[in-house]
Design an enzyme around this catalytic site. Sequence first.
Site, PDB file in Angstrom:
ATOM      1  N   ALA A 254       0.674  -1.443   0.336  1.00  0.00           N
ATOM      2  CA  ALA A 254      -0.397  -0.399   0.112  1.00  0.00           C
ATOM      3  C   ALA A 254       0.573   1.298  -0.672  1.00  0.00           C
ATOM      4  O   ALA A 254       1.304   2.358  -1.322  1.00  0.00           O
ATOM      5  CB  ALA A 254      -0.613  -0.108   1.067  1.00  0.00           C
ATOM      6  N   ASP A 256       4.591   1.767  -1.040  1.00  0.00           N
ATOM      7  CA  ASP A 256       4.973   1.099  -2.017  1.00  0.00           C
ATOM      8  C   ASP A 256       4.016   2.119  -2.964  1.00  0.00           C
ATOM      9  O   ASP A 256       4.299   3.166  -4.305  1.00  0.00           O
ATOM     10  CB  ASP A 256       5.675   0.452  -2.567  1.00  0.00           C
ATOM     11  CG  ASP A 256       5.670  -0.491  -0.953  1.00  0.00           C
ATOM     12  OD1 ASP A 256       6.873  -0.276   0.059  1.00  0.00           O
ATOM     13  OD2 ASP A 256       6.077  -1.566  -1.025  1.00  0.00           O
TER      14      ASP A 256
END
Length: 306
Positions: A254, A256
């Site tokens: 999430a 990243d």
Amino acid sequence: MNVKKIVIFGECMVELVTANETQLTKSFAGDTYNTAVYLKRTAPHVAVSYLTAIGEDFLSNELLFAMGNEQINTEQVYRSSQRNLGLYMVRTDPHGERTFAYWRANSAATQTINAMTKAPENIDYFYFSGISVAILDEPQRIKLFELLATLRSKGCKVVFDPNYRPLLWASGDEAKVWMDKSYQMADIAFPGGDDHLALYGHVNTEEVLAHLGQFEVDEVVMKNGAVGVHIVNSDGHFIVPVQKVTNVVDTTAAGDAFNGGYLAARLSGQSVTDAASHGAIVAGTVIQHPGAIIPAEALRKVVAPL
Ligand code: ADP
């Protein structure tokens, strides 16, 4: 628009996900790699290059092809004849709780700075994470920071996400030293609420932002799950709401994905608040699918390339 160039440094691993009792599904993932993929997918006009080291084994070759398919430049992917790719396995129990197991201690990527024959130059942005630093030995960390200083002196912006993983560090104190050095080098930083709680014991946004205030970071972008994104820059403090996703399938990557979407928008000339909204939409889409890297089509349906 002149082409913006970013180099993203870190480790991409083989990801094996338990499909059933006897079978595994293979793909490739890693925090900085995930960001590279989502940045390139949502801003195809940006030249995204990945800096890492891989082996000479067949899995390493497959990763190189995967990067090619994602249009990620592989000129700075170095080869080691002695080592191969790191690997991790994910098991999800019947309640959706995930357990990870890693085989990465001696991976090729841990030698990236030693393997690098040509340092990145003439680039606009350099992105790395706390994981990128944690996997290096001390001499390579020092060389990395010399490189960051050189790049900055030439106008390159440094982007950092702490992504704190306690197991990769000898101690919390060691991690704090290098995280703070990294913040000191950063022009854009992505502190996460969970990371700061685990590493520094910060219990709220104010504490995180006060810590970041010690360093001269131009753009602080603080993520906190489904809670709004806080941004602090020279224009002030902005809070960007996040549309809560109710059918969360897998929160892997999430943060990243958010970073990739945020940078895609910033490198396309958007404001910090629009970039945070874009990052949140990319992350919100990724968490509705299993795995770190979701099918390109699934993302394209929701997010038109910038
Ligand atoms: P990390 O993976 O770094 O722990 P977070 O959990 O803070 O990251 O989430 C990163 C981003 O993902 C958030 O800023 C938000 O945009 C998005 N996100 C995470 N969880 C949710 C959720 N339940 N609903 C909507 N967006 C979410």
